[in-house]
Write a protein that holds these residues in place. Structure first.
Motif, PDB file in Angstrom:
ATOM      1  N   MET B 173      45.924  36.402  22.648  1.00 30.00           N
ATOM      2  CA  MET B 173      46.107  35.021  23.092  1.00 30.00           C
ATOM      3  C   MET B 173      45.217  34.673  24.293  1.00 30.00           C
ATOM      4  SD  MET B 173      48.047  34.262  20.726  1.00 30.00           S
ATOM      5  CE  MET B 173      48.156  32.525  21.106  1.00 30.00           C
ATOM      6  N   GLY B 174      45.152  35.559  25.272  1.00 27.84           N
ATOM      7  CA  GLY B 174      44.477  35.217  26.534  1.00 27.84           C
ATOM      8  C   GLY B 174      42.984  35.470  26.547  1.00 27.84           C
ATOM      9  N   GLY B 175      42.458  36.205  25.540  1.00 26.55           N
ATOM     10  CA  GLY B 175      41.027  36.496  25.521  1.00 26.55           C
ATOM     11  C   GLY B 175      40.596  37.271  26.754  1.00 26.55           C
ATOM     12  N   ILE B 176      39.311  37.164  27.089  1.00 24.83           N
ATOM     13  CA  ILE B 176      38.778  37.956  28.211  1.00 24.83           C
ATOM     14  C   ILE B 176      39.410  37.519  29.533  1.00 24.83           C
ATOM     15  CG2 ILE B 176      36.766  36.531  28.811  1.00 24.83           C
ATOM     16  CD1 ILE B 176      36.386  40.255  28.495  1.00 24.83           C
ATOM     17  N   LYS B 177      39.835  36.247  29.626  1.00 24.32           N
ATOM     18  CA  LYS B 177      40.486  35.803  30.872  1.00 24.32           C
ATOM     19  C   LYS B 177      41.813  36.525  31.053  1.00 24.32           C
ATOM     20  CE  LYS B 177      38.490  31.224  31.517  1.00 24.32           C
ATOM     21  NZ  LYS B 177      38.774  29.804  31.716  1.00 24.32           N
ATOM     22  N   GLY B 178      42.612  36.581  29.977  1.00 28.77           N
ATOM     23  CA  GLY B 178      43.875  37.317  30.042  1.00 28.77           C
ATOM     24  C   GLY B 178      43.635  38.778  30.377  1.00 28.77           C
ATOM     25  N   VAL B 179      42.583  39.349  29.754  1.00 28.26           N
ATOM     26  CA  VAL B 179      42.244  40.761  29.986  1.00 28.26           C
ATOM     27  C   VAL B 179      41.844  40.980  31.444  1.00 28.26           C
ATOM     28  CG1 VAL B 179      40.542  42.566  29.444  1.00 28.26           C
ATOM     29  CG2 VAL B 179      41.567  41.242  27.598  1.00 28.26           C
ATOM     30  N   MET B 180      40.965  40.116  31.963  1.00 30.38           N
ATOM     31  CA  MET B 180      40.423  40.355  33.305  1.00 30.38           C
ATOM     32  C   MET B 180      41.425  40.035  34.413  1.00 30.38           C
ATOM     33  SD  MET B 180      36.426  39.299  32.765  1.00 30.38           S
ATOM     34  CE  MET B 180      35.765  40.030  34.246  1.00 30.38           C
ATOM     35  N   TYR B 181      42.252  39.003  34.221  1.00 26.60           N
ATOM     36  CA  TYR B 181      43.289  38.713  35.234  1.00 26.60           C
ATOM     37  C   TYR B 181      44.256  39.898  35.341  1.00 26.60           C
ATOM     38  CZ  TYR B 181      41.916  33.723  34.972  1.00 26.60           C
ATOM     39  OH  TYR B 181      41.228  32.535  34.995  1.00 26.60           O
ATOM     40  N   THR B 182      44.696  40.399  34.179  1.00 26.51           N
ATOM     41  CA  THR B 182      45.640  41.528  34.216  1.00 26.51           C
ATOM     42  C   THR B 182      44.949  42.792  34.728  1.00 26.51           C
ATOM     43  OG1 THR B 182      45.173  41.896  31.884  1.00 26.51           O
ATOM     44  CG2 THR B 182      47.189  40.710  32.384  1.00 26.51           C
ATOM     45  N   ASP B 183      43.661  42.960  34.363  1.00 25.94           N
ATOM     46  CA  ASP B 183      42.894  44.106  34.878  1.00 25.94           C
ATOM     47  C   ASP B 183      42.871  44.105  36.402  1.00 25.94           C
ATOM     48  OD1 ASP B 183      42.251  44.944  32.368  1.00 25.94           O
ATOM     49  OD2 ASP B 183      40.120  44.483  32.474  1.00 25.94           O
ATOM     50  N   ALA B 184      42.671  42.915  36.984  1.00 28.02           N
ATOM     51  CA  ALA B 184      42.565  42.823  38.447  1.00 28.02           C
ATOM     52  C   ALA B 184      43.871  43.262  39.102  1.00 28.02           C
ATOM     53  CB  ALA B 184      42.208  41.397  38.856  1.00 28.02           C
ATOM     54  N   LEU B 185      44.995  42.834  38.519  1.00 27.45           N
ATOM     55  CA  LEU B 185      46.299  43.269  39.048  1.00 27.45           C
ATOM     56  C   LEU B 185      46.456  44.780  38.866  1.00 27.45           C
ATOM     57  CD1 LEU B 185      49.302  42.711  39.985  1.00 27.45           C
ATOM     58  CD2 LEU B 185      49.841  42.650  37.543  1.00 27.45           C
ATOM     59  N   GLN B 186      46.119  45.253  37.668  1.00 24.57           N
ATOM     60  CA  GLN B 186      46.297  46.680  37.369  1.00 24.57           C
ATOM     61  C   GLN B 186      45.374  47.541  38.237  1.00 24.57           C
ATOM     62  OE1 GLN B 186      45.565  45.977  33.271  1.00 24.57           O
ATOM     63  NE2 GLN B 186      47.712  45.702  32.753  1.00 24.57           N
ATOM     64  N   GLY B 187      44.142  47.066  38.456  1.00 28.49           N
ATOM     65  CA  GLY B 187      43.212  47.793  39.318  1.00 28.49           C
ATOM     66  C   GLY B 187      43.726  47.880  40.743  1.00 28.49           C
ATOM     67  N   THR B 188      44.337  46.796  41.217  1.00 30.80           N
ATOM     68  CA  THR B 188      44.882  46.779  42.580  1.00 30.80           C
ATOM     69  C   THR B 188      46.026  47.784  42.709  1.00 30.80           C
ATOM     70  OG1 THR B 188      44.285  44.445  42.685  1.00 30.80           O
ATOM     71  CG2 THR B 188      45.795  45.245  44.377  1.00 30.80           C
ATOM     72  N   ILE B 189      46.882  47.831  41.689  1.00 31.21           N
ATOM     73  CA  ILE B 189      47.984  48.816  41.694  1.00 31.21           C
ATOM     74  C   ILE B 189      47.417  50.239  41.708  1.00 31.21           C
ATOM     75  CG2 ILE B 189      49.882  49.776  40.298  1.00 31.21           C
ATOM     76  CD1 ILE B 189      50.425  46.870  39.345  1.00 31.21           C
ATOM     77  N   MET B 190      46.375  50.473  40.882  1.00 28.71           N
ATOM     78  CA  MET B 190      45.746  51.804  40.838  1.00 28.71           C
ATOM     79  C   MET B 190      45.194  52.186  42.208  1.00 28.71           C
ATOM     80  SD  MET B 190      43.801  51.229  37.207  1.00 28.71           S
ATOM     81  CE  MET B 190      42.732  52.659  37.180  1.00 28.71           C
ATOM     82  N   LEU B 191      44.570  51.214  42.878  1.00 30.80           N
ATOM     83  CA  LEU B 191      43.971  51.472  44.194  1.00 30.80           C
ATOM     84  C   LEU B 191      45.042  51.895  45.202  1.00 30.80           C
ATOM     85  CD1 LEU B 191      41.237  51.340  45.633  1.00 30.80           C
ATOM     86  CD2 LEU B 191      41.660  48.947  46.136  1.00 30.80           C
ATOM     87  N   PHE B 192      46.162  51.175  45.224  1.00 26.95           N
ATOM     88  CA  PHE B 192      47.258  51.518  46.146  1.00 26.95           C
ATOM     89  C   PHE B 192      47.865  52.876  45.794  1.00 26.95           C
ATOM     90  CE2 PHE B 192      47.298  46.961  47.261  1.00 26.95           C
ATOM     91  CZ  PHE B 192      47.395  47.082  48.642  1.00 26.95           C
ATOM     92  N   GLY B 193      48.098  53.095  44.505  1.00 23.05           N
ATOM     93  CA  GLY B 193      48.727  54.341  44.063  1.00 23.05           C
ATOM     94  C   GLY B 193      47.892  55.558  44.425  1.00 23.05           C
ATOM     95  N   MET B 194      46.580  55.471  44.183  1.00 25.26           N
ATOM     96  CA  MET B 194      45.712  56.627  44.446  1.00 25.26           C
ATOM     97  C   MET B 194      45.509  56.842  45.945  1.00 25.26           C
ATOM     98  SD  MET B 194      45.343  57.766  41.465  1.00 25.26           S
ATOM     99  CE  MET B 194      44.084  59.022  41.425  1.00 25.26           C
ATOM    100  N   THR B 195      45.445  55.751  46.722  1.00 29.01           N
ATOM    101  CA  THR B 195      45.309  55.892  48.182  1.00 29.01           C
ATOM    102  C   THR B 195      46.535  56.610  48.743  1.00 29.01           C
ATOM    103  OG1 THR B 195      44.030  53.853  48.235  1.00 29.01           O
ATOM    104  CG2 THR B 195      44.912  54.613  50.335  1.00 29.01           C
ATOM    105  N   ALA B 196      47.724  56.198  48.285  1.00 33.05           N
ATOM    106  CA  ALA B 196      48.960  56.849  48.748  1.00 33.05           C
ATOM    107  C   ALA B 196      48.967  58.323  48.354  1.00 33.05           C
ATOM    108  CB  ALA B 196      50.169  56.132  48.147  1.00 33.05           C
ATOM    109  N   LEU B 197      48.486  58.618  47.147  1.00 30.92           N
ATOM    110  CA  LEU B 197      48.462  60.012  46.670  1.00 30.92           C
ATOM    111  C   LEU B 197      47.585  60.887  47.570  1.00 30.92           C
ATOM    112  CD1 LEU B 197      49.122  62.147  44.489  1.00 30.92           C
ATOM    113  CD2 LEU B 197      47.173  61.312  43.183  1.00 30.92           C
ATOM    114  N   LEU B 198      46.415  60.361  47.964  1.00 32.72           N
ATOM    115  CA  LEU B 198      45.499  61.137  48.816  1.00 32.72           C
ATOM    116  C   LEU B 198      46.119  61.392  50.190  1.00 32.72           C
ATOM    117  CD1 LEU B 198      42.571  62.320  49.035  1.00 32.72           C
ATOM    118  CD2 LEU B 198      41.975  60.224  50.222  1.00 32.72           C
TER     119      LEU B 198
END
Lengths: 37, 547
Positions: B173-198
Motif C-alpha cells: 500500500m505505502g510503496g517506497i514512502k511507506g518503506v522508507m518512513y518505517t525504515d527511518a524509525l527502524q534504523g533509529t531503534i537499531m542505532l539506540f539498541g546497538m549503542t546501549a549494547l556497546l
C-alpha cells in the motif's frame, strides 16, 4: 595498544572511527552544497 | 513474555501502521510509489539505506562470525563506512541521481537499460533480481520468523505468516514512502539498541582497554580446529593465506564490502532525493549508523568470548554448541539486563523488517515496472502503480513460500542453503551489475554489447563458481556433489585424503566468486566494448549532462 595484540586490528579499530569522522566533517563542510524515450 | 513486552510490541506495530498509512496517503503516481516523488528527506534516506543494508544476518550472523573469527571483522566495518557510505553516496550517489533524473528512470534496471538504450539489459537485470532476491529475502525472513517464534513461543509457520502480512501491508500500500518512513524509525531503534549494547558490554568488562586485554589473553584458548585453519586469537587477524584468512578477507570483507555498491535496492535510494545537497547531508548520518550498528556487532561478538569464558569456562563457539548464529542471542540472554532484551528484540525485528520491505519493493518494481511494463512493451498510463503493487504481492508470496518449503522439506540442509542467500545475492549483483554500472556512470566508451557481455559473463561465472568451486556455497547447494561426487571441483582425493587445489597462497575452494568473477566481467566488458558499435554522442551527452 588498546589491549589489542595485532597492529592490523588496531588499525581497523581506528579506521572505523576515522572514516566516521570523515563522513561527519564531509557533512558539515558540504551541508549546503547543491548540484524529454 | 512480560506484559511490558506485549505493550511495547503493539505500540511499535501501531507506529509502523501509521507510517505505512502516511506513505499510502501521499502516494499518487508511479514516481511516488517507486522513488518517493524524488523528494525524500536526507535523514529518512540515510537511515533507510543503512537499515536496508543491515539485516538481522548482519547483526546476529556476522556478530556471531566475530565470535568465531574475532575483531578482524572490523575491516568489514571500515569497508562498509568508507565504500558502502562515503564512496557510495559521494561518488556513485550524485551521478546516479542526476542520470536517473535525466533519463527519467524509476528503477535500477531501468537506469541501466535507458543508459545503454537496451530493453534486454533492463529485462535481464530485472530477471536476475527477481530470481535471486527471494533467496536473500528468505534468508532474512527465515531468521526473523525463527527469532519471533522462540521469543513469543509461537509456531514457526504462524510467526512467518503474521510477520509477512504486516510487512506486505505497508509495502504493497505505502510503496517506497511507506518503506522508507518505517525504515527511518527502524534504523533509529537499531542505532539506540546497538549503542546501549556497546556501552553495557564495555562497562561490564571494566572499560575498553581492559575488555580487549581480557580477549587478547585468551589467545591460547582458541579451539584446535580453528587454530589449524589459521586462527591466532580474537584480537588478531588469521594467518595470511590460511582458510580462516580467505573466508574473512575474500568472502566477508571483500564480498560484502564491495558487493554493496551494486545492490539494486540500495542504488535506487540515490534517486529518491531532490538534490546533491541531500546526499551530502546523508553521508554523516549513514556513517554514524553503520559504525554503531556493524562495528558494535563485531566488537561485542568478539568480546562475548570473554563473558562465556568467565561464566561458563568455554569460548563462544563451544558455549553455543557450534551454532554461530546462536552466539549473539545467547550472550544477550546471559549478560544483559532484562529491560535490554525488549529493546534488542525491537532492534532485531526492525533490522529484519527494514531489509525485507526493501527486498519486496525491489522485487515488485523488477517484475511490475521492468518486466511487465517496459520490456514487454505493455506500458499503459497510470497502470504502473497497480502492476507494481500486484508484483510486490507476488514477490512476497514467493519469498514466504520459499521460507516455508525450505524449512519443511529440507530441514537443516535447507537452512544452510538459505544462510548462503545473502552472500550469493551480494556476489551475483557485484559480478553482474558493477562493471556495467561503473561504465554507465563514468565511461563514454562502454558500449551496449560490452555491457551485455559483461553482465552475462559476470552472472554465469559467479554462479558457476558458487555451484562448483567455492566450498561453502557448493556444499550447501548440493549440485556439485550430485553431478561429480565431490563437494567442490577444487577438492581432490589423494590416497584417501582431501587435497585442496591451490596456486601459492591462493586456495581456490576458499576464494569468493567476487574475487574472480568481478575482474573477469570487467575484462569482458572493456574488451567487447573496444570492438563494437559506439553509443551515439548525442545520447551520451544527454546521459552525462555534457554539451
Amino acid at each position: 595498544m588498546l589491549g589489542i595484540e595485532d597492529p592490523g586490528v588496531v588499525l581497523a579499530y581506528f579506521l572505523c572511527i576515522f572514516c566516521t569522522l570523515i563522513c561527519l566533517i564531509w557533512g558539515a563542510v558540504k551541508w549546503n552544497v547543491d548540484d524529454e524515450s | 513474555m512480560s506484559i511490558w513486552m506485549i505493550i511495547i510490541v503493539v505500540a511499535y506495530l501501531c507506529v509502523i501502521g501509521y507510517l505505512g498509512f502516511r506513505g499510502f496517503k501521499t502516494t499518487k503516481s508511479a514516481t511516488d510509489y517507486m522513488l518517493g516523488g524524488r523528494s525524500v528527506h536526507p535523514y529518512v534516506m540515510a537511515m533507510s539505506y543503512g537499515a536496508t543494508f543491515i539485516s538481522t544476518s548482519a547483526i546476529v550472523g556476522f556478530g556471531g562470525a566475530a565470535g568465531v573469527f574475532g575483531m578482524g571483522l572490523l575491516w568489514l566495518t571500515v569497508m562498509n563506512i568508507f565504500v558502502g557510505i562515503f564512496i557510495a553516496f559521494w561518488v556513485f550517489g550524485g551521478r546516479t541521481r542526476k542520470m536517473g533524473l535525466r533519463l527519467d528512470a524509476h528503477t535500477f534496471p531501468e537506469l541501466l537499460g535507458r543508459r545503454f538504450q537496451s530493453r534486454f539489459i533492463q529485462g535481464a537485470s530485472a530477471v536476475i533480481i527477481f530470481l535471486f532476491i527471494p533467496l536473500y529475502a528468505s534468508a532474512v525472513l527465515t531468521g526473523a520468523a525463527k527469532y519471533i517464534s522462540s521469543q513469543f513461543s509461537v509456531d514457526y509457520n504462524v510467526a512467518l505468516f503474521v510477520f509477512s502480512v504486516i510487512i506486505a501491508l505497508y509495502v504493497v500500500m505505502g510503496g517506497i514512502k511507506g518503506v522508507m518512513y518505517t525504515d527511518a524509525l527502524q534504523g533509529t531503534i537499531m542505532l539506540f539498541g546497538m549503542t546501549a549494547l556497546l556501552i553495557i558490554t564495555y562497562v561490564k568488562m571494566g572499560g575498553v582497554t581492559a575488555a580487549h586485554q581480557s580477549l587478547t589473553d585468551m589467545a591460547a584458548l582458541v579451539p584446535e580446529k580453528l587454530q589449524a585453519g589459521g586462527h591466532q586469537g580474537w584480537t588478531s587477524m588469521p594467518k595470511f593465506g590460511a582458510p580462516s584468512w580467505w573466508v574473512l578477507v575474500s568472502t566477508i570483507i571483500m564480498g560484502v564490502g564491495i558487493g554493496v555498491l551494486a545492490q539494486p535496492q540500495l542504488a535506487v535510494r540515490y534517486m529518491t532525493v531532490k538534490s546533491g545537497k541531500e546526499l551530502n547531508r546523508a553521508i554523516p548520518i549513514g556513517g554514524v549508523f553503520i559504525m554503531m550498528v556493524t562495528g558494535v556487532a563485531y566488537v561485542v561478538g568478539a568480546l562475548s568470548n570473554v563473558h562465556f569464558q568467565q561464566t561458563l569456562g568455554k569460548v563462544s563457539i563451544v558455549a553455543a554448541k557450534g551454532d554461530v548464529e546462536a552466539i549473539i542471542p545467547m550472550y544477550l540472554q546471559s549478560a544483559m539486563p532484562e529491560w535490554f532484551s525488549v529493546l534488542f528484540m525491537l532492534t532485531l525485528i526492525s533490522a529484519a523488517m527494514s531489509t525485507l520491505s526493501s527486498q519486496f519493493h525491489v522485487m515488485g518494481t523488477s517484475l511490475g515496472r521492468d518486466l511487465a511494463e517496459e520490456s514487454m512493451g505493455r506500458k499503459n498510463k497510470g497502470g504502473g502503480v497497480l502492476a507494481t503493487r500486484g508484483a510486490v504481492f507476488v514477490g512476497i508470496l514467493i519469498s514466504v513460500y520459499l521460507s516455508y518449503i525450505i524449512e519443511l522439506k529440507f530441514g537443516k540442509t535447507g537452512t544452510s542453503i538459505v544462510a548462503r542467500g545473502t552472500a550469493i545475492f551480494f556476489g551475483l549483483c557485484a559480478c553482474a551489475f558493477l562493471p556495467m554500472y561503473v561504465g554507465a556512470l563514468w565511461s563514454r566508451g562502454i558500449t551496449k554489447a560490452g555491457a551485455i557481455a559483461g553482465m552475462l559473463s559476470g552472472s554465469f561465472f559467479s554462479l558457476f563458481w558458487m555451484v562448483f568451486i567455492q566450498e561453502k556455497a557448493s556444499s550447501a547447494l548440493l549440485l556439485c556433489n550430485k553431478l561429480f561426487g565431490t563437494r567442490s571441483l577444487a577438492i581432490h582425493m589423494v590416497d584417501g585424503k582431501e587435497v585442496f587445489s591451490s596456486i601459492g597462497p591462493i586456495v581456490w575452494a576458499y576464494v569468493d566468486p567476487l574475487m574472480i568473477g568481478l575482474p573477469l566481467a570487467v575484462g569482458v566488458t572493456v574488451l567487447v566494448s573496444l570492438f563494437t558499435k559506439k553509443t551515439a554522442p548525442d545520447h551520451l551527452n544527454r546521459c552525462m549532462g555534457t554539451k
